[in-house]
Write a protein that holds these residues in place. Structure first.
Motif, PDB file in Angstrom:
ATOM      1  N   GLY A  32       0.816  -1.210   0.000  1.00 39.21           N
ATOM      2  CA  GLY A  32       0.000   0.000   0.000  1.00 39.21           C
ATOM      3  C   GLY A  32       0.848   1.257   0.000  1.00 39.21           C
ATOM      4  N   ASN A  33       0.196   2.388  -0.109  1.00 40.99           N
ATOM      5  CA  ASN A  33       0.917   3.662  -0.240  1.00 40.99           C
ATOM      6  C   ASN A  33       1.628   4.105   1.026  1.00 40.99           C
ATOM      7  N   ASP A  34       1.228   3.582   2.172  1.00 40.41           N
ATOM      8  CA  ASP A  34       1.804   4.048   3.433  1.00 40.41           C
ATOM      9  C   ASP A  34       3.026   3.253   3.877  1.00 40.41           C
ATOM     10  N   TYR A  35       3.379   2.216   3.127  1.00 38.11           N
ATOM     11  CA  TYR A  35       4.500   1.372   3.542  1.00 38.11           C
ATOM     12  C   TYR A  35       5.227   0.872   2.299  1.00 38.11           C
ATOM     13  N   GLN A  36       6.431   1.430   2.057  1.00 37.31           N
ATOM     14  CA  GLN A  36       7.182   1.094   0.856  1.00 37.31           C
ATOM     15  C   GLN A  36       8.553   0.541   1.232  1.00 37.31           C
ATOM     16  N   VAL A  37       9.002  -0.445   0.472  1.00 37.40           N
ATOM     17  CA  VAL A  37      10.325  -1.031   0.710  1.00 37.40           C
ATOM     18  C   VAL A  37      11.081  -1.126  -0.611  1.00 37.40           C
ATOM     19  N   GLN A  38      12.383  -1.317  -0.491  1.00 36.86           N
ATOM     20  CA  GLN A  38      13.222  -1.596  -1.655  1.00 36.86           C
ATOM     21  C   GLN A  38      14.053  -2.824  -1.367  1.00 36.86           C
ATOM     22  N   ILE A  39      14.029  -3.783  -2.277  1.00 34.72           N
ATOM     23  CA  ILE A  39      14.902  -4.950  -2.204  1.00 34.72           C
ATOM     24  C   ILE A  39      15.818  -4.907  -3.422  1.00 34.72           C
ATOM     25  N   GLY A  40      17.108  -4.833  -3.165  1.00 33.69           N
ATOM     26  CA  GLY A  40      18.062  -4.715  -4.257  1.00 33.69           C
ATOM     27  C   GLY A  40      18.510  -6.055  -4.787  1.00 33.69           C
ATOM     28  N   LYS A  41      19.013  -6.045  -6.003  1.00 37.40           N
ATOM     29  CA  LYS A  41      19.592  -7.226  -6.627  1.00 37.40           C
ATOM     30  C   LYS A  41      20.981  -6.865  -7.133  1.00 37.40           C
ATOM     31  N   ILE A  42      21.981  -7.680  -6.750  1.00 38.07           N
ATOM     32  CA  ILE A  42      23.367  -7.427  -7.138  1.00 38.07           C
ATOM     33  C   ILE A  42      23.930  -8.668  -7.800  1.00 38.07           C
ATOM     34  N   GLU A  43      24.486  -8.490  -8.984  1.00 39.67           N
ATOM     35  CA  GLU A  43      25.207  -9.574  -9.663  1.00 39.67           C
ATOM     36  C   GLU A  43      26.663  -9.143  -9.782  1.00 39.67           C
ATOM     37  N   MET A  44      27.567  -9.914  -9.173  1.00 37.43           N
ATOM     38  CA  MET A  44      28.972  -9.518  -9.216  1.00 37.43           C
ATOM     39  C   MET A  44      29.867 -10.711  -8.953  1.00 37.43           C
ATOM     40  N   VAL A  45      31.123 -10.607  -9.407  1.00 39.95           N
ATOM     41  CA  VAL A  45      32.137 -11.577  -9.023  1.00 39.95           C
ATOM     42  C   VAL A  45      32.593 -11.239  -7.613  1.00 39.95           C
ATOM     43  N   SER A  46      33.160 -12.215  -6.939  1.00 41.36           N
ATOM     44  CA  SER A  46      33.530 -12.003  -5.535  1.00 41.36           C
ATOM     45  C   SER A  46      34.752 -11.106  -5.372  1.00 41.36           C
ATOM     46  N   ASN A  47      35.530 -10.928  -6.419  1.00 43.97           N
ATOM     47  CA  ASN A  47      36.676 -10.011  -6.383  1.00 43.97           C
ATOM     48  C   ASN A  47      36.219  -8.620  -6.806  1.00 43.97           C
ATOM     49  N   THR A  48      35.488  -7.967  -5.943  1.00 44.54           N
ATOM     50  CA  THR A  48      34.926  -6.652  -6.239  1.00 44.54           C
ATOM     51  C   THR A  48      35.173  -5.720  -5.067  1.00 44.54           C
ATOM     52  N   GLY A  49      35.582  -4.497  -5.377  1.00 52.04           N
ATOM     53  CA  GLY A  49      35.821  -3.509  -4.328  1.00 52.04           C
ATOM     54  C   GLY A  49      37.005  -3.885  -3.463  1.00 52.04           C
ATOM     55  N   THR A  50      36.967  -3.495  -2.216  1.00 51.31           N
ATOM     56  CA  THR A  50      37.973  -3.891  -1.228  1.00 51.31           C
ATOM     57  C   THR A  50      37.590  -5.278  -0.730  1.00 51.31           C
ATOM     58  N   TYR A  51      38.429  -6.279  -1.001  1.00 54.03           N
ATOM     59  CA  TYR A  51      38.018  -7.649  -0.669  1.00 54.03           C
ATOM     60  C   TYR A  51      39.129  -8.425   0.026  1.00 54.03           C
ATOM     61  N   LEU A  52      38.683  -9.493   0.686  1.00 52.86           N
ATOM     62  CA  LEU A  52      39.593 -10.374   1.421  1.00 52.86           C
ATOM     63  C   LEU A  52      39.798 -11.668   0.655  1.00 52.86           C
ATOM     64  N   ASP A  53      41.046 -12.135   0.614  1.00 60.19           N
ATOM     65  CA  ASP A  53      41.391 -13.443   0.055  1.00 60.19           C
ATOM     66  C   ASP A  53      41.595 -14.435   1.192  1.00 60.19           C
ATOM     67  N   SER A  54      40.896 -15.558   1.131  1.00 58.73           N
ATOM     68  CA  SER A  54      41.123 -16.663   2.058  1.00 58.73           C
ATOM     69  C   SER A  54      41.990 -17.719   1.376  1.00 58.73           C
ATOM     70  N   PRO A  55      42.534 -18.681   2.114  1.00 56.09           N
ATOM     71  CA  PRO A  55      43.368 -19.727   1.502  1.00 56.09           C
ATOM     72  C   PRO A  55      42.668 -20.485   0.370  1.00 56.09           C
ATOM     73  N   PHE A  56      41.332 -20.632   0.436  1.00 60.48           N
ATOM     74  CA  PHE A  56      40.587 -21.348  -0.595  1.00 60.48           C
ATOM     75  C   PHE A  56      40.723 -20.691  -1.961  1.00 60.48           C
ATOM     76  N   HIS A  57      41.035 -19.412  -1.987  1.00 57.55           N
ATOM     77  CA  HIS A  57      41.207 -18.673  -3.244  1.00 57.55           C
ATOM     78  C   HIS A  57      42.284 -19.314  -4.116  1.00 57.55           C
ATOM     79  N   PHE A  58      43.334 -19.860  -3.490  1.00 56.83           N
ATOM     80  CA  PHE A  58      44.445 -20.452  -4.244  1.00 56.83           C
ATOM     81  C   PHE A  58      44.587 -21.953  -4.015  1.00 56.83           C
ATOM     82  N   ASP A  59      43.808 -22.532  -3.101  1.00 55.95           N
ATOM     83  CA  ASP A  59      43.956 -23.959  -2.780  1.00 55.95           C
ATOM     84  C   ASP A  59      42.587 -24.548  -2.481  1.00 55.95           C
ATOM     85  N   GLU A  60      42.182 -25.533  -3.258  1.00 57.91           N
ATOM     86  CA  GLU A  60      40.855 -26.120  -3.064  1.00 57.91           C
ATOM     87  C   GLU A  60      40.695 -26.763  -1.690  1.00 57.91           C
ATOM     88  N   ASN A  61      41.790 -27.071  -1.040  1.00 54.63           N
ATOM     89  CA  ASN A  61      41.732 -27.661   0.303  1.00 54.63           C
ATOM     90  C   ASN A  61      41.930 -26.618   1.406  1.00 54.63           C
TER      91      ASN A  61
END
Length: 226
Positions: free
Chosen positions: A47-76
């Motif tokens: 209704g007109n008295d209650y409005q929300v926004q739900i965003g949708k983001i599609e991106m690769v995980s290497n975006t912006g300022t990001y952290l690398d964990s060991p899994f990034h270079f080693d599957e184990n």
């Protein structure tokens, strides 16, 4: 007797803003951001008295300022979900000032106490963020520097550059040595010039995601101000 004023904690944001179309790493797709549910469409539900926004983001995980964990270079290696909060939050930290240097070698760190700490490398390369220059001839660590950081007990290494490795070739020895020894990496930082050389705490906490090795963080420092 007079009481001295209590110390206060200053929080310093060390992250870049992520926005629609941002290119963080040349060759990887930029994020696409849009409404999944717009405020206008939400009127049909709430209704007109209650409005929300739900965003949708599609991106690769290497975006912006990001952290690398060991899994990034080693599957184990540990993925994001496997990292303990002790590795991500409230870390004692030290700043290494190598402003405007490109090749950052082992002698830069000699004599610096890095044991158990987050080591943040200030190169000033973030001044080129969101420009073509950011991707070319950027500041980086040498393999020998990475080996020294591992040997001397660093827990995390952050840098305000395009990559912690020299990207002119295909090899990534710094990632290999650091992540291979469970030393986390935070790349694409900013605002490091505001930090003291030591006496602050570092935070870089990603979502708890299984099967993913990198993800954006809201990296920040907590500095005690007398």
């Amino acid at each position: 007797m007079t009481n001295s004023a209590p110390n206060t904690n200053e929080l310093i944001d060390l992250s870049h803003r992520i926005f629609d179309g941002l290119v963080t790493y040349k060759g990887l797709p930029a994020p696409i951001m849009c409404d999944y549910l717009s405020r206008e469409k939400s009127k049909e539900i709430y209704g007109n008295d209650y409005q929300v926004q739900i965003g949708k983001i599609e991106m690769v995980s290497n975006t912006g300022t990001y952290l690398d964990s060991p899994f990034h270079f080693d599957e184990n290696g540990a993925d994001l979900a496997a990292l303990s909060l002790e590795l991500l939050a409230n870390l004692p930290a030290v700043l290494v000032d190598v402003k405007d240097q490109i090749k950052i070698d082992v002698d830069t760190f000699t004599g610096v106490d890095v044991a158990g700490k987050a080591v943040l490398v200030y190169t000033n390369w973030s001044q080129h963020w969101d420009s073509e220059q950011y991707f070319e001839n950027h500041a980086y660590l040498t393999e020998q520097a990475a080996q020294w950081l591992v040997a001397n007990g660093a827990k995390l290494v952050g840098i305000d550059s395009h990559n912690i490795d020299d990207t002119r070739g295909k090899l990534r020895p710094v990632h290999k040595h650091l992540l291979g020894n469970d030393v986390l990496i935070v790349e694409h930082m900013t605002n490091l010039a505001r930090l003291p050389k030591n006496g602050f705490r570092f935070f870089a906490v990603p979502p708890k995601i299984t099967g993913v090795g990198t993800f954006p963080v809201r990296a920040f420092a907590q500095v005690v101000v007398p």
